[in-house]
Design a protein around this motif. Sequence first.
Motif, PDB file in Angstrom:
ATOM      1  N   UNK A 145       0.822  -1.209   0.000  1.00  7.45           N
ATOM      2  CA  UNK A 145       0.000   0.000   0.000  1.00  7.45           C
ATOM      3  C   UNK A 145       0.857   1.261   0.000  1.00  7.45           C
ATOM      4  N   UNK A 146       1.978   1.249   0.734  1.00  2.00           N
ATOM      5  CA  UNK A 146       2.876   2.401   0.752  1.00  2.00           C
ATOM      6  C   UNK A 146       3.389   2.702  -0.646  1.00  2.00           C
ATOM      7  N   UNK A 147       3.761   1.673  -1.390  1.00  8.07           N
ATOM      8  CA  UNK A 147       4.302   1.870  -2.738  1.00  8.07           C
ATOM      9  C   UNK A 147       3.269   2.495  -3.674  1.00  8.07           C
ATOM     10  N   UNK A 148       2.013   2.094  -3.528  1.00  2.00           N
ATOM     11  CA  UNK A 148       0.967   2.697  -4.356  1.00  2.00           C
ATOM     12  C   UNK A 148       0.745   4.166  -3.983  1.00  2.00           C
ATOM     13  N   UNK A 149       0.886   4.510  -2.714  1.00  4.60           N
ATOM     14  CA  UNK A 149       0.773   5.915  -2.316  1.00  4.60           C
ATOM     15  C   UNK A 149       1.940   6.726  -2.881  1.00  4.60           C
ATOM     16  N   UNK A 150       3.125   6.132  -2.925  1.00  7.22           N
ATOM     17  CA  UNK A 150       4.279   6.798  -3.540  1.00  7.22           C
ATOM     18  C   UNK A 150       4.020   7.017  -5.034  1.00  7.22           C
ATOM     19  N   UNK A 151       3.438   6.007  -5.652  1.00  8.93           N
ATOM     20  CA  UNK A 151       3.099   6.090  -7.079  1.00  8.93           C
ATOM     21  C   UNK A 151       2.135   7.245  -7.352  1.00  8.93           C
ATOM     22  N   UNK A 152       1.110   7.366  -6.510  1.00  8.94           N
ATOM     23  CA  UNK A 152       0.157   8.466  -6.665  1.00  8.94           C
ATOM     24  C   UNK A 152       0.848   9.819  -6.530  1.00  8.94           C
ATOM     25  N   UNK A 153       1.738   9.932  -5.548  1.00 13.14           N
ATOM     26  CA  UNK A 153       2.466  11.187  -5.365  1.00 13.14           C
ATOM     27  C   UNK A 153       3.296  11.510  -6.605  1.00 13.14           C
ATOM     28  N   UNK A 154       3.923  10.502  -7.178  1.00 14.06           N
ATOM     29  CA  UNK A 154       4.724  10.714  -8.388  1.00 14.06           C
ATOM     30  C   UNK A 154       3.835  11.134  -9.553  1.00 14.06           C
ATOM     31  N   UNK A 155       2.661  10.511  -9.656  1.00 11.74           N
ATOM     32  CA  UNK A 155       1.743  10.884 -10.751  1.00 11.74           C
ATOM     33  C   UNK A 155       1.332  12.347 -10.630  1.00 11.74           C
ATOM     34  N   UNK A 156       1.034  12.780  -9.414  1.00 14.86           N
ATOM     35  CA  UNK A 156       0.681  14.190  -9.215  1.00 14.86           C
ATOM     36  C   UNK A 156       1.860  15.098  -9.552  1.00 14.86           C
ATOM     37  N   UNK A 157       3.070  14.641  -9.242  1.00 18.76           N
ATOM     38  CA  UNK A 157       4.266  15.441  -9.550  1.00 18.76           C
ATOM     39  C   UNK A 157       4.413  15.645 -11.057  1.00 18.76           C
ATOM     40  N   UNK A 158       4.306  14.566 -11.833  1.00 15.93           N
ATOM     41  CA  UNK A 158       4.474  14.700 -13.281  1.00 15.93           C
ATOM     42  C   UNK A 158       3.300  15.465 -13.910  1.00 15.93           C
ATOM     43  N   UNK A 159       2.123  15.352 -13.300  1.00 22.87           N
ATOM     44  CA  UNK A 159       0.990  16.147 -13.771  1.00 22.87           C
ATOM     45  C   UNK A 159       1.259  17.633 -13.535  1.00 22.87           C
ATOM     46  N   UNK A 160       1.867  17.944 -12.408  1.00 18.90           N
ATOM     47  CA  UNK A 160       2.199  19.341 -12.120  1.00 18.90           C
ATOM     48  C   UNK A 160       3.218  19.877 -13.122  1.00 18.90           C
ATOM     49  N   UNK A 161       4.182  19.041 -13.526  1.00 16.83           N
ATOM     50  CA  UNK A 161       5.140  19.472 -14.552  1.00 16.83           C
ATOM     51  C   UNK A 161       4.417  19.855 -15.832  1.00 16.83           C
ATOM     52  N   UNK A 162       3.436  19.042 -16.222  1.00 16.85           N
ATOM     53  CA  UNK A 162       2.658  19.358 -17.427  1.00 16.85           C
ATOM     54  C   UNK A 162       1.864  20.643 -17.231  1.00 16.85           C
TER      55      UNK A 162
END
Length: 415
Positions: A145-162
């Motif tokens: 579950x921790x890894x999936x939360x990290x994944x979500x944080x990364x997705x939001x990060x790359x979305x912010x770059x866009x």
Amino acid sequence: MPTLGQIFTQAGYECVHFGKQHDYGSLDGFKRAQQVEKELASNSAFPVNYDSREDVYCLEESAKYLKQYDGKKPFMMAVEFNNPHNICGWVGAFEGEHGEVEGIGELPPLPDNFDTEADLMTRSKSVQYSCCTHNRTRQSTQWNALNFRQYLKAYYHYTQLADECIEQVLETLRQRGLEDETLVVFFSDHGDSMGAHRLVTKMNWFYQETTNVPLVFSGPGITARQTHNELVSLCDLLPTLCDYVGIAPPAQLYGRSLLPLLRGEKVENWRQEVVSQWHTNREMTIQPGRMMRTERYKYIVYQEDNDEELYDLLTDPGEKKNLSKMSEFYPLLTQMRAQFKSYLAEQVDPFLTQEAVIDQRWRAHPVGYKHHKGDSSIDLYLRNIRPLEKQQDYAAVEKAKREVIAKARASTCKV
């Protein structure tokens, strides 16, 4: 089939394109900038690859075009940023179960429909065995579950770059004084699973996280700050743009103009369903599938075993409960089947004649992503076929793909 660029070039527009060119000919008619990677500073918690580095150049070139625009011809400018696609590379970089990621910061919560493993048995084989046909799902099979939360944080990060890139393009448009005479359309080709159903990125499933994409219009003649709930499709983009500038669109399109809706008009007899399609993943597996979405329900069907899924999006927005397996919903399933068959006939969709071709090795382990071992079909593609594509040895590519399909047809399941 005439393309958007060809239609608008013929009408006197200068059609220019910056960024991703994953187009297979659909960008014909556009003057295309190269895809060039440029350096980009990054935190080790959010590694960048070609997706983010190409976006730097895409931003520079699109802003340069607007700054140098001379106004002699009207323009159509397509700016296609890759991000948040860099999330795919992040999954690969953090493959398998792992602990804390230094520098990643506060993590978001998991979605309500994250852990639906108990419901996996009711879903289509295409979903049950996505770990076998998609390398990104395979790479996340052992995540906690921790890894999936990290994944979500990364997705939001790359979305912010866009988001930051888009902001700079729009600011350049404003600085040039073109904002009030330019139609701006914002959309995405697909979404991301965002951990729903323990899935990552996107593939041959049709859940809301990946199929429900943004579609925003802003410009002269568009009623501001309105939201519509009508069923629309990216197929509506071309006829809408043609209608907006007074160009006759090609005949017999599935899409229809959204301009009346954008003007705030009430439209009678709007479509009762919208459809998404899937066929193949790099021709390593052929898995024809369709999703028909109505205002309330979603019906999904695959050619493999005639697998079906049915969801009530009003009572079950997270698509946790597949109603197609429940006898009390058989009348609703029958109704959705009939509506789907009407769509097939009206649109001459060849779905019923398409063949599912899946090597049975990709169906051999017990249901559950945690049971996956070894490669996925895309790993084989990346290892055996992708190098031939890079060498532009297209004869060898076709031969290799034919061998894959022939072996799949001859396969038998060994459980």
